[in-house]
Motif scaffolding. Structure first.
Motif, PDB file in Angstrom:
ATOM      1  N   ASP A 405      29.062 105.407  -6.326  1.00 20.95           N
ATOM      2  CA  ASP A 405      30.056 105.817  -7.324  1.00 20.95           C
ATOM      3  C   ASP A 405      30.131 104.761  -8.422  1.00 20.95           C
ATOM      4  OD1 ASP A 405      32.176 106.742  -8.773  1.00 20.95           O
ATOM      5  OD2 ASP A 405      33.557 106.910  -7.079  1.00 20.95           O
ATOM      6  N   LEU A 406      29.188 104.842  -9.381  1.00 21.98           N
ATOM      7  CA  LEU A 406      29.139 103.854 -10.446  1.00 21.98           C
ATOM      8  C   LEU A 406      30.289 104.004 -11.436  1.00 21.98           C
ATOM      9  CD1 LEU A 406      25.351 103.480 -11.274  1.00 21.98           C
ATOM     10  CD2 LEU A 406      26.918 101.672 -10.585  1.00 21.98           C
ATOM     11  N   GLU A 407      30.795 105.201 -11.588  1.00 20.11           N
ATOM     12  CA  GLU A 407      31.907 105.400 -12.520  1.00 20.11           C
ATOM     13  C   GLU A 407      33.142 104.634 -12.048  1.00 20.11           C
ATOM     14  OE1 GLU A 407      34.629 108.993 -14.469  1.00 20.11           O
ATOM     15  OE2 GLU A 407      32.868 109.466 -13.252  1.00 20.11           O
ATOM     16  N   SER A 408      33.454 104.743 -10.759  1.00 23.26           N
ATOM     17  CA  SER A 408      34.603 104.010 -10.211  1.00 23.26           C
ATOM     18  C   SER A 408      34.338 102.508 -10.210  1.00 23.26           C
ATOM     19  CB  SER A 408      34.916 104.486  -8.789  1.00 23.26           C
ATOM     20  OG  SER A 408      35.310 105.840  -8.790  1.00 23.26           O
ATOM     21  N   HIS A 410      32.602 100.907 -12.368  1.00 29.33           N
ATOM     22  CA  HIS A 410      32.803 100.511 -13.760  1.00 29.33           C
ATOM     23  C   HIS A 410      34.287 100.284 -14.043  1.00 29.33           C
ATOM     24  CE1 HIS A 410      32.713 101.952 -18.233  1.00 29.33           C
ATOM     25  NE2 HIS A 410      32.913 100.650 -18.148  1.00 29.33           N
ATOM     26  N   LYS A 411      35.134 101.179 -13.585  1.00 29.45           N
ATOM     27  CA  LYS A 411      36.564 101.071 -13.840  1.00 29.45           C
ATOM     28  C   LYS A 411      37.170  99.853 -13.144  1.00 29.45           C
ATOM     29  CE  LYS A 411      37.322 106.056 -14.460  1.00 29.45           C
ATOM     30  NZ  LYS A 411      37.981 107.268 -13.918  1.00 29.45           N
ATOM     31  N   TYR A 509      19.370 103.394  -9.794  1.00 32.32           N
ATOM     32  CA  TYR A 509      20.136 103.481 -11.034  1.00 32.32           C
ATOM     33  C   TYR A 509      19.804 102.280 -11.924  1.00 32.32           C
ATOM     34  CZ  TYR A 509      23.163 107.048  -8.936  1.00 32.32           C
ATOM     35  OH  TYR A 509      23.652 108.192  -8.353  1.00 32.32           O
ATOM     36  N   TRP A 525      28.744 100.593 -21.521  1.00 35.07           N
ATOM     37  CA  TRP A 525      28.240 100.902 -20.169  1.00 35.07           C
ATOM     38  C   TRP A 525      27.376 102.149 -20.254  1.00 35.07           C
ATOM     39  CZ3 TRP A 525      29.190  98.627 -15.318  1.00 35.07           C
ATOM     40  CH2 TRP A 525      28.871  99.396 -14.187  1.00 35.07           C
ATOM     41  N   GLN A 526      26.098 102.022 -19.894  1.00 37.69           N
ATOM     42  CA  GLN A 526      25.203 103.176 -19.870  1.00 37.69           C
ATOM     43  C   GLN A 526      24.410 103.163 -18.575  1.00 37.69           C
ATOM     44  OE1 GLN A 526      22.723 104.013 -23.223  1.00 37.69           O
ATOM     45  NE2 GLN A 526      24.354 103.665 -24.751  1.00 37.69           N
ATOM     46  N   VAL A 527      24.260 104.368 -17.996  1.00 34.27           N
ATOM     47  CA  VAL A 527      23.573 104.494 -16.713  1.00 34.27           C
ATOM     48  C   VAL A 527      22.469 105.536 -16.825  1.00 34.27           C
ATOM     49  CG1 VAL A 527      23.814 105.088 -14.267  1.00 34.27           C
ATOM     50  CG2 VAL A 527      25.684 103.908 -15.461  1.00 34.27           C
TER      51      VAL A 527
END
Length: 529
Positions: A405-408, A410-411, A509, A525-527
């Motif tokens: 879960d890269l989005e979480s 990141h946060k 990733y 932030w780019q994935v």
């Protein structure tokens, strides 16, 4: 089973029925193969118990050793005059403390063996006592000094100054002079000495107290004595089978499973090129006593001298771990803010992890998870001073990467960085700002101990900022400061950082991250999956 936590007296341990890991065969080798020794080991590793064991051996207390390994080796059990100096219980931050401590010992010995009015110097008075003890008993003397370096470590790098003989001295230098004068007796009284052992954390070489007497045999890294303190794997399984089984039941693990947990958390020390695994004895005994796996050794406190040194060293820590060194680079003192490695190693926060026989070089890294997690958390808290809890933030980020879960992630990362006060990240120039962000992420990533983490990993076409490998995912991070996430991602592509993982079945990733020196947190932030 009774566990000797905090018990440093051999007679109390034996008479009290506490479990004792029998190392008396090594004690016998020590006393029969040499004369003057130095042994360096981290705090709470059993040095004081070793000194007490030697004291009772040389006093001829045969009954205490009945049934132990030395019982079948020693035939004579002679009694020698023993002089035991223990610096453990004193605080040497004030001038005069060291002199009063030594005066107390010498005066007590003079009451038993006599004094000579013509001698005023402590070293000369001690030499006279040794000579009289030798003459009266017909046997040479034994001198045991426990934590010989505490009068120096207590004042190391404090800048405390004192007036003496009409001059101003650093208290560190003054205490060193006092000890050098006292220990010089060992050279003058050589004919009156049977055995000498000094224990401590670090070996002060060159301009040190060691120059005052015949050079001791430094057995800190000698293979024959590398397990003299601590608990080996064989000893763990032999002496502690019952509490290990109880611990496995409590943690609902198999015996191999609980052994693996113990090894990862408390094992990993190596004190010679033999690379024999040595467990931290203080932590193990506490685990078995309380049936809880906690960070017992680390929670007893980091020495203030090391905190002072690390506070000045700062960003250099990430350059110390996971590297090969020549012996002299981490054994010899003097450690400085620019070269803190000897003190960090000798204090037990780094250990030998591999030995290159061809190059005679040693790989140094954290011994185990207890030390690594505790040490890095302490350093990170001091360096970053965040408003959020470091431990909980690291655990959250670890969980997110485990789940992909890269989005979480990141946060959480952005929020954590934003909690660091501006004063902690304020730097004067671009180079210092880059070092700050690099070191911040080194600390964060090294704290994520569940996974394989590489920082600045070299590949054929360049050096990757960070790679994290989990069971199911591989993350390749490239960082930019005051640039763009797209630039960071482009570098991953152009340099082919993902190429070594082309055949890897795990999901990969590529993550481009930009940090803002103005806001102190993630700005881009780019994935790419």
């Amino acid at each position: 089973m009774k566990y000797p936590i905090g018990i440093q007296s051999f007679d109390q341990l034996i008479n009290g029925g506490y479990v004792y890991v029998d190392k008396t065969d090594l004690v016998y080798s020590l006393v029969t193969e040499g004369k003057i020794y130095f042994l360096g080991r981290p705090r709470r590793f059993g040095k004081s118990l070793l000194v007490s064991t030697l004291e009772h051996y040389f006093l001829g207390h045969k009954e205490l050793f009945k049934g132990l390994k030395i019982d079948s080796l020693e035939k004579e059990w002679l009694e020698y005059p023993v002089f035991h100096v223990d610096f453990n219980s004193s605080n040497f931050l004030e001038k005069g403390t060291l002199e009063r401590k030594l005066e107390g010992y010498v005066a007590t010995w003079e009451q038993e063996y006599g004094s000579a009015p013509q001698w005023a110097d402590l070293g000369d008075r001690f030499a006279y006592v040794l000579k009289r003890a030798h003459e009266r008993t017909g046997r040479r003397c034994v001198v045991l000094v426990d934590e010989y370096d505490k009068p120096l470590l207590d004042v190391l790098d404090t800048g405390v100054k004192v007036e003496a003989n009409g001059q101003e001295y650093l208290l560190e230098d003054w205490n060193r002079q006092v000890l050098r004068s006292f220990y010089s007796v060992f050279k003058a009284a050589d004919a009156d000495l049977q055995f000498v052992l000094l224990t401590g954390v670090t070996k002060f070489s060159q301009v040190s107290v060691f120059s005052g007497f015949n050079q001791p045999a430094d057995i800190s890294m000698v293979p024959d004595f590398d397990t003299l303190c601590g608990i080996t794997q064989e000893e763990l399984e032999h002496y502690f089978a019952e509490p290990i089984a109880e611990l496995a039941q409590r943690y609902r693990r198999t015996l191999p499973g609980i052994m693996e947990l113990l090894k990862r958390r408390y094992d990993g020390y190596h004190f010679s090129s033999r690379l024999v695994d040595v467990y931290n004895p203080f932590s193990l005994l506490n685990v078995f006593r309380y049936k809880e796996m906690q960070d017992y050794w680390f929670s007893t406190g980091t020495p203030t001298y090391l905190l002072r040194l690390l506070n000045r060293a700062r960003e250099g820590l990430n350059q110390l771990t996971g590297r090969y060194y020549q012996r002299r680079e981490f054994i010899d003192y003097k450690a400085t803010a620019e070269k803190p490695l000897p003190m960090i190693y000798q204090s037990g926060y780094l250990t030998i992890k591999d030995y290159n026989w061809d190059r005679d070089m040693f790989l140094l890294d954290y011994p185990n998870n207890e030390v690594k997690d505790g040490f890095l958390t302490m350093v990170a808290a001091d360096y970053l001073n965040p408003e959020k809890s470091i431990g909980s933030s690291i655990q959250d980020m670890t969980d997110m990467l485990k789940a992909g879960d890269l989005e979480s992630f990141h946060k959480i990362l952005t929020s954590f960085l934003a909690s660091i006060p501006y004063t902690m990240r304020r730097k004067e120039n671009e180079r210092e700002r880059e070092r700050y962000f690099h070191y911040t992420f080194y600390l964060i990533l090294r704290l994520m101990s569940l996974y394989t983490v590489y920082t600045e990993k070299e590949q054929s076409e360049g050096r990757v900022d960070c790679i994290i490998e989990t069971d199911n995912y591989v993350y390749i991070f490239e960082f930019k400061l005051d640039g763009t996430a797209a630039e960071a991602l482009k570098q991953i592509e152009e340099k082919g950082y993902a190429r070594p993982y082309e055949a890897d079945k795990r999901k990969l990733y590529k993550v481009g991250v930009n940090f803002s020196s103005e806001t102190g947190t993630v700005d881009g932030w780019q994935v790419v999956e």
